[in-house]
Scaffold this active site. Structure first.
Site, PDB file in Angstrom:
ATOM      1  CB  SER A   3      14.929  19.417 -16.270  1.00 12.81           C
ATOM      2  OG  SER A   3      14.224  20.644 -16.276  1.00 12.81           O
TER       3      SER A   3
ATOM      4  CE  LYS B 202      13.088  16.658 -12.153  1.00 11.01           C
ATOM      5  NZ  LYS B 202      12.661  15.526 -12.981  1.00 11.01           N
TER       6      LYS B 202
ATOM      7  CG  HIS C  90      -1.810  -1.166   1.355  1.00 11.19           C
ATOM      8  ND1 HIS C  90      -3.056  -1.262   0.788  1.00 11.19           N
ATOM      9  CD2 HIS C  90      -1.589  -2.353   1.983  1.00 11.19           C
ATOM     10  CE1 HIS C  90      -3.582  -2.439   1.066  1.00 11.19           C
ATOM     11  NE2 HIS C  90      -2.709  -3.131   1.786  1.00 11.19           N
TER      12      HIS C  90
ATOM     13  CD  GLU D 128      10.262   9.075 -17.320  1.00  9.77           C
ATOM     14  OE1 GLU D 128      10.137   9.717 -16.268  1.00  9.77           O
ATOM     15  OE2 GLU D 128      10.747   9.576 -18.368  1.00  9.77           O
TER      16      GLU D 128
END
Length: 476
Positions: A320, A326, A190, A333
């Site tokens: 980025s 970053k 969870h 992905e």
């Protein structure tokens, strides 16, 4: 100066059409390019190869049955060999999505093979007086048995490459499971703190799921070895020699190096395409596991300062255009996105199969387009996930241990010794007062220090059994 002729005139039942003077395709292919400017994607190269194999097998079968003379057969077979080798790919120009159940693609193949055979025999292009696309190359055939047979061969060829890449991915995950076997971290359910687990166990579980996927895919695609060549238009075998079907299957098995069988019921094999739905279903199931794994990798790598930061993925590109330094998890992905595409393809394939009517499914072109795409995309995705991500993952071992030791997940190991209610009470107090479980257990005199160390041994918590009772059981 005489102007060079750019076109030749060819005729069919609908009239005359200009065909580029040097084109190996003919009138029906030109009509198809005009009628179906849909995706601007041409016949898959592996489908072209498969069509060459089917046409070669059919020519040899017709020759053996006495319906194609030796000389014409020789030139047709030579032309088919060039198709199989990829030498004539430029002439396969029909759009992958087309009306007509694949007739345009079949006729594209018939015309290319007929014209190339004529060239080899020293005859002019586009006359078809010597070798005719329909009467010779397509003798004893229909789009309705050629197209699905070539489609099945294409799937079988392509899926071999996919299975190879999944296997390599599975092996790389097993390597990581060994490398990370001593990295103990906090498990999560969870998305909340659970109990300790070895990172190696997690990566082993990733690999185990892929083993099931490989088995499922092999089983599902095995059904595609049953073909309907010889069925012709509706499965009755009209216009074929009664010996032809068996001989064609034999030749095609030899040419493709795949042990093919003739469908037990050619009418069923012509009108129903559910084997493709079943095959793609195995790919969809694989995508469920692949995408879930990529989700986990992105979560485990989240941060690097404010997320879970349990692993570090190989930095592959700046993340980025505005935030310096970053780095994003681009490889997981892109694999997620491939899986999303496959999920969509599955809907298209399901609908295309269901929407067939009577003796023929006319929607095989879009079905094949999506099925071939799914196999190709997944093959490439597995390669880049392994090569650009998995092999370079580094575990943040110390951080994993620190997070785990400061968590409340280890309270689970206390329950068999002090009771669920006491363990729950201590856990809540530790959370509220920001204190450690060990400290509170000793403060409440619930367990001796020695016993507590034994119970909260994190190595024991990643094994089957009750922490703190292993030694007692061993003595017995």
């Amino acid at each position: 100066m005489e102007e060079k002729q750019l076109y030749r005139i060819e005729r069919d039942s609908l009239g005359e059409v200009e065909v580029p003077i040097d084109a190996l395709y003919g009138v029906q292919t030109v009509r198809a390019t005009r009628n179906f400017p849909i995706t601007y994607q041409k016949t898959h190269p592996m489908m072209v190869k498969s069509l060459g194999m089917v046409k070669k097998a059919c020519a040899l079968a017709n020759n053996e049955c006495g319906h194609l003379d030796d000389e014409k057969c020789k030139y047709i077979v030579q032309a088919c060999d060039e198709v199989i080798e990829g030498k004539l790919n430029q002439w396969f120009v029909t759009d992958v999505i087309q009306g007509g159940a694949g007739t345009s693609t079949n006729m594209n193949a018939n015309e290319v093979i007929a014209n190339r055979a004529a060239q080899l025999a020293g005859k002019p292009l586009g006359t078809y007086d010597y070798i005719h696309p329909n009467d010779n190359v397509n003798f004893g055939q229909s789009t309705n048995d050629v197209f699905p047979t070539a489609g099945k061969l294409t799937c079988l060829f392509l899926v071999d490459g996919l299975i190879e890449e999944i296997t390599l991915l599975e092996e790389s995950l097993l390597d990581k499971s060994l490398e990370f076997n001593d990295v103990i971290k906090l498990g999560r359910t969870h998305l909340q703190d659970a109990v300790p687990i070895r990172m190696g166990q997690e990566f082993h579980a990733f690999a185990t799921a892929l083993v099931r996927d490989i088995r499922r895919i092999r089983t599902a695609f095995m059904n595609l070895k049953s073909i309907n060549i010889g069925a012709t238009a509706v499965g009755t075998g009209i216009n074929t020699d009664e010996r032809y079907k068996k001989i064609a299957v034999r030749y095609l098995s030899e040419i493709s190096q795949i042990e093919l069988t003739s469908a037990k019921d050619l009418i069923d094999g012509t009108r129903n395409v559910d084997p493709f739905v079943f095959a793609h279903g195995a790919l969809k199931t694989f995508c469920v596991n692949l995408s879930k794994m990529c989700n986990d990798l992105r979560l485990m790598a989240s941060g690097p300062k404010t997320g879970l930061s349990e692993i570090m993925l190989p930095p592959r590109q700046p993340g980025s255009s505005i935030m310096p330094g970053k780095v994003n998890p681009v490889i997981p992905e892109v694999c997620n996105q491939v899986c999303f595409q496959v999920f969509g393809n599955d809907i298209t394939i399901t609908k295309a199969a269901e929407a067939g009517q009577m003796e023929l499914n006319v929607f095989e072109p879009v079905l094949f387009f999506n099925l071939f795409q799914s196999i190709d995309l997944l093959t490439h995705a597995c390669y880049t996930l392994r090569d650009n991500c998995i092999v370079g993952i580094v575990a943040n071992k110390e951080h994993c241990r620190e997070v785990m030791e400061n968590s409340l997940g280890t309270a689970t190991a206390l329950a068999p010794h002090i009771g669920y209610a006491n363990a729950s009470k201590i856990a809540k107090q530790a959370l509220k007062e920001n204190r450690k479980l060990k400290e509170l257990i000793l403060e409440h005199n619930l367990m001796t220090k020695e016993k507590l160390e034994e119970v909260l041994d994190i190595n024991e918590m990643t094994k089957a059994g009750i922490p703190g009772m292993h030694k007692k059981s061993a003595k017995k």
